[in-house]
Write an enzyme that holds these catalytic residues in place. Structure first.
Site, PDB file in Angstrom:
ATOM      1  N   SER A  14     -12.725   0.210  34.226  1.00 10.15           N
ATOM      2  CA  SER A  14     -12.760  -1.049  34.958  1.00 10.15           C
ATOM      3  C   SER A  14     -11.463  -1.836  34.725  1.00 10.15           C
ATOM      4  O   SER A  14     -10.404  -1.392  35.151  1.00 10.15           O
ATOM      5  CB  SER A  14     -14.016  -1.833  34.568  1.00 10.15           C
ATOM      6  N   HIS A  72     -15.411   0.890  40.547  1.00  6.71           N
ATOM      7  CA  HIS A  72     -16.817   0.619  40.888  1.00  6.71           C
ATOM      8  C   HIS A  72     -17.027   0.567  42.403  1.00  6.71           C
ATOM      9  O   HIS A  72     -17.770  -0.272  42.916  1.00  6.71           O
ATOM     10  CB  HIS A  72     -17.276  -0.701  40.263  1.00  6.71           C
TER      11      HIS A  72
END
Length: 247
Positions: free
Chosen positions: A138, A174
């Site tokens: 991330s 994501h």
């Protein structure tokens, strides 16, 4: 033992459900450690990971969860903390003792600001060139690129364009679980705010040798890795990349 060439593993992966712990380490972290021990395993024993949790303010409970997951996996894990001050005297010398530097998620904007205040970009660049594997999830993926999109400023996604730039272009993370990211990345690539974006679904990662993408990998089935680039007509075009399943 270092990797054979400068190596970055940028992911939306690494953790998996565990029946006793908050989470366990999945195949992506095992792959990162394989990369970090390409020249042979450490003579003194277990693979060594440094967890860097700047993006979440060096949250102590998450650090404990990381230690438990590492114990279960048979890895040796330590932390670089920068809040309220560095927990080691010589950051570069400390980090050089690990196979993999794993950067956790959170606020990529705060991560970049704090790292720059402590001289981390220059230190990490030298370590990368010397074969210490840089990896993360991330925010810990976006940071290595020139930019991406982030919720660091609040609930509305915004562009970030001041990444470290070790890798060219932008990074999307994501992509299958946060549906607002794809249309914004398309718009930012189309208008030139961001360069070509390499994007990962949850459970996938991008392996770079130097600045070249070598392969996309996945620790789960049915996931995608894509490239978003600006076409000749100024419209963003997205294409799927081949993905190798980790076991």
């Amino acid at each position: 033992m270092p990797a054979s060439t400068p190596t970055i593993l940028a992911t939306s992966a690494g953790y998996r459900p565990h029946r006793r712990l908050r989470f366990g380490f999945g195949p992506m972290l095992a792959f990162a450690l394989e990369l970090g021990q390409e020249c042979g395993p450490r003579a003194e024993g277990r693979p060594r990971i440094c967890s860097i949790g700047t993006a979440s303010g060096d949250d102590k409970s998450f650090q404990r969860d990381m230690e438990e997951a590492a114990r279960e996996a048979g890895y040796e894990l330590h932390h670089l903390s920068l809040f309220p001050a560095p927990n080691v005297e010589d950051i570069e010398d400390y980090l050089r003792g690990f196979d993999v530097l794993w950067v956790n998620g959170g606020s990529v904007v705060n991560l970049l600001a704090v790292w720059r205040a402590h001289g981390l970009p220059e230190i990490l660049h030298r370590l990368w060139q010397d074969g210490v594997v840089l990896a993360g999830i991330s925010a810990g993926s976006i940071c290595w690129f020139e930019g991406g999109v982030t919720d660091s400023f609040g609930p509305d996604l915004q562009p970030v364009t001041n990444g470290l730039g070790f890798l060219p272009g932008a990074n999307g993370v994501h992509m299958d679980s946060e549906d607002r990211r794809r249309p914004l990345l398309h718009a930012l690539v189309a208008d030139g705010t961001l360069g070509t974006a390499l994007c990962t679904d949850d459970g996938t990662g991008l392996l770079f040798r130097g600045t070249e993408l070598v392969e996309a990998v996945a620790e789960t089935d049915g996931v995608r890795v894509t490239r978003i680039e600006r076409g000749a007509d100024g419209v963003a075009v997205e294409t799927d990349l081949p993905v190798r399943r980790l076991r």
